[in-house]
Design a protein around this motif. Structure first.
Motif, short mmCIF file in Angstrom:
data_model
loop_
_atom_site.label_atom_id
_atom_site.label_comp_id
_atom_site.label_asym_id
_atom_site.label_seq_id
_atom_site.Cartn_x
_atom_site.Cartn_y
_atom_site.Cartn_z
N PRO A 111 -25.28 16.39 40.51
CA PRO A 111 -26.00 15.48 39.64
C PRO A 111 -25.72 15.78 38.18
O PRO A 111 -25.66 16.93 37.78
CB PRO A 111 -27.47 15.75 39.99
CG PRO A 111 -27.45 16.30 41.36
CD PRO A 111 -26.16 17.08 41.45
N ILE A 138 -32.35 12.04 40.82
CA ILE A 138 -32.23 12.69 42.12
C ILE A 138 -32.93 14.03 42.02
O ILE A 138 -32.63 14.82 41.11
CB ILE A 138 -30.75 12.85 42.51
CG1 ILE A 138 -30.10 11.47 42.65
CG2 ILE A 138 -30.62 13.68 43.79
CD1 ILE A 138 -28.61 11.51 42.88
N MET A 141 -27.70 5.72 46.74
CA MET A 141 -27.20 6.50 45.62
C MET A 141 -26.77 5.61 44.45
O MET A 141 -26.68 6.05 43.32
CB MET A 141 -26.03 7.40 46.05
CG MET A 141 -26.44 8.49 47.05
SD MET A 141 -27.67 9.65 46.40
CE MET A 141 -29.15 9.07 47.20
N TYR A 146 -28.95 5.47 41.35
CA TYR A 146 -28.97 6.64 40.46
C TYR A 146 -27.64 6.80 39.72
O TYR A 146 -27.03 7.87 39.74
CB TYR A 146 -29.28 7.91 41.27
CG TYR A 146 -30.58 7.82 42.02
CD1 TYR A 146 -31.77 8.23 41.43
CD2 TYR A 146 -30.62 7.31 43.31
CE1 TYR A 146 -32.97 8.13 42.11
CE2 TYR A 146 -31.82 7.20 44.00
CZ TYR A 146 -32.99 7.61 43.40
OH TYR A 146 -34.17 7.52 44.07
#
Length: 102
Positions: A4, A19, A37, A40
């Motif tokens: 991340p 996340i 996903m 994000y």
């Protein structure tokens, strides 16, 4: 999977939620299985140098051969209509059987 990216200088694309940090692989898997996903985009960074290493087989071994030996082994296996791995396994079993008789 990229780690991340917690620092996103473009606040216009920063989402309120990120996340989360996980304590276990199972928690991460559950989150990934139940979230998109794509929701994000600010949490990810592009990764260009990715390497994967094959795990050692549970009931086997890896063998390395030079190019010439591997080519000869492959030719012998093709003549017998089998994979090089099968041929080597048979040869090893035959040799072990011979050793047991000696």
């Amino acid at each position: 999977m990229a780690l991340p990216n917690r620092e996103n200088p473009d606040s216009a694309t920063t989402l309120e939620s990120h996340i989360p940090t996980f304590r276990t692989v199972e928690e991460a898997a559950e989150f990934i299985d139940t979230h998109d996903m794509g929701d994000y985009p600010g949490d990810w960074e592009e990764v260009t140098d990715v390497r994967f290493e094959a795990a050692q087989p549970e009931n086997g071994i890896w063998l390395r051969f030079d190019d010439k030996t591997l080519a000869e082994l492959t030719t012998c296996a093709r003549v017998r209509r089998m994979s090089p791995a099968t041929l080597v396994r048979r040869w090893v079993q035959e040799r072990l059987g011979e050793q047991a008789r000696d």
